[in-house]
Design an enzyme around this catalytic site. Structure first.
Site, short mmCIF file in Angstrom:
data_model
loop_
_atom_site.label_atom_id
_atom_site.label_comp_id
_atom_site.label_asym_id
_atom_site.label_seq_id
_atom_site.Cartn_x
_atom_site.Cartn_y
_atom_site.Cartn_z
N GLU A 165 22.14 30.77 48.56
CA GLU A 165 21.42 29.83 49.59
C GLU A 165 21.13 30.52 50.18
O GLU A 165 21.28 29.58 51.80
CB GLU A 165 22.49 28.62 49.35
CG GLU A 165 23.21 28.53 48.18
CD GLU A 165 24.00 27.39 47.84
OE1 GLU A 165 24.16 26.79 48.60
OE2 GLU A 165 24.33 26.96 46.27
N GLU A 270 24.64 27.25 37.83
CA GLU A 270 25.78 26.27 37.72
C GLU A 270 25.19 25.00 37.29
O GLU A 270 25.24 24.14 38.28
CB GLU A 270 25.01 25.81 39.63
CG GLU A 270 25.88 27.13 39.94
CD GLU A 270 26.07 27.62 41.42
OE1 GLU A 270 26.67 25.90 42.71
OE2 GLU A 270 26.19 28.11 43.13
#
Ligand code: G3I
Length: 379
Positions: A165, A270
């Site tokens: 991220e 995810e």
């Protein structure tokens, strides 16, 4: 274990998500004799995340369910910096060891999540006494952390989320890593990881990867690395999806195709589907964003209505239809948890709601969504 790791690395080097022959047809039935990973074994690896609570309590019912249904695992929290190295040079291995040993015992592909992230990284990492750490110190800390962690697990962990991220739409996230080291921190992290385990499969992981600006930015950084002789093997598209608010399947598809064209293996890393009403205009997974609770945005406190369960099943069906269509590009599909009660989505972005984002319900039984996914391979 070692064999699972080797097999995965060979397959992935050959460019096959899974074996190229036709899948066996499996009839859906309430009695499940083999797990979902077996159903998709010719398409891609199928995984889940294991929470700290499950590892700490050694919850054998849930762990047995995971071992039956999946062939791949990620630690939801146990391998993040704050857990592994809570203070300078003090490593705490217990939970991560338990996680890796579970994968080893069950012959699973084990994913290391995550080495360099702005979140769940203790403040000391970015400090030198009361001042900010220098670039040199931070690079040394990064290298030491990456080297120590990979070295401990390199016999068992084949895939590492090296950087997590780091990108906001079309630009760098203003993290401490970026502020202190500059944008080279991205390539440095991959270079340190490669040094620590030259044969590992190294990926960049992020949410909202369907966003074209984010995709382009990721690809340009990966290409920059390539020019410097640093290889990024793949990307993790987190895919924290919703029922009604997207992302639309066609946007996910474009992202899969674009990443594959750039030479990257795609991991759906995810996956979950939020079924609760969105009281905000926010679709990411930025953990620092939170909203206040209200009854209106927690409508399924007691049970999931059948109609919503059916919608959830349909949403999962369309997602898996897409993943199977692009099985030549997709190495792995991992859910972010197994049963609804343990999902982070019960507490984010509003604390204390009752959400139903996964394939197994609170009594650990497979939901309609589970059978919708499974049935895809029996038609
Ligand atoms: O460790 C404490 C525990 O001691 C305490 O009892 C408990 C009470 O609330 O809190 C525990 O810490 C929580 C931790 O999860 C373990 O449950 C943290 O408060 C909570 O913030 C943390 O959330 C995790 C989040 O990452 C943190 O950034 C979620 O479980 C985890 O699902 C989530 O995972 C991230 C991926 O790593 C990266 N991609 C997005 C994804 C979702 O945000």
């Amino acid at each position: 274990m070692r064999q699972t790791r080797r097999k995965f690395l060979v397959q992935s080097a050959l460019g096959i998500g899974a074996m190229p022959f036709l899948a066996a047809k499996i009839r859906a039935s309430a009695v499940i004799s083999s797990g979902l990973a077996e159903v998709f074994k010719d398409d891609f690896h199928l995984g889940t995340a294991i929470s700290d609570a499950t590892l700490k309590s050694d919850d054998s019912t849930l762990l047995n369910l995971i071992a039956r249904e999946f062939n791949t695992i990620t630690a939801e929290n146990a391998m993040k910096w704050e857990g592994l190295q809570p203070s300078v040079n003090q490593f705490s291995w217990k939970l991560a060891d338990d996680f890796v040993n579970f994968g080893r015992k069950n012959n699973m592909l084990t994913v290391g999540h995550t080495l360099v992230w702005h979140s769940q990284t203790p403040d000391y990492v970015f400090k030198n006494k009361a001042s900010p750490a220098s670039r040199e110190i931070l690079l040394k800390r990064m290298q030491h952390h990456i080297g120590t962690v990979i070295d401990r697990y390199k016999d068992s962990v084949a895939v590492w989320d090296v950087v997590n991220e780091a990108i906001e739409q079309g630009k760098w996230r203003r993290s401490e890593w970026l502020k202190i080291i500059g944008e080279e921190y991205f390539g440095k992290a991959f270079a340190f990881a490669r040094d620590a385990d030259p044969t590992a499969h190294l990926i960049y992981n992020d949410y909202n990867m369907h966003n074209p600006d984010k995709q382009n930015f990721v690809i340009s950084q990966v290409n920059k690395c390539k020019k410097m002789g640093i290889t990024v093997d793949g990307v993790g598209m987190e895919c924290h999806a919703t029922l009604d608010e997207g992302p639309p399947v066609n946007e996910i598809e474009t992202a899969i195709v674009n990443f594959a064209r750039a030479g990257l293996k795609v991991h759906i890393s995810e996956l979950d589907v939020d079924v609760l009403p969105s009281a905000w205009d926010y679709q990411g997974a930025e953990i620092d964003v939170n909203y206040d609770y209200s009854e209106k945005i927690n409508p399924f406190k007691n049970a999931l209505p059948r109609i919503v369960s059916a919608k959830l099943a349909e949403r999962y069906r369309e997602l898996f239809e897409l993943f199977v269509k692009h099985r030549d590009k997709i190495t792995r599909v991992s859910f972010w948890g197994t049963t609804d009660d343990e999902s982070w989505k019960n507490d984010w972005p509003v604390e204390g709601r009752t959400n139903y984002p996964l394939l197994f319900d609170r009594s650990r039984s497979p939901k309609d969504a589970y059978f919708a996914v499974r049935n895809l391979k029996s038609q």
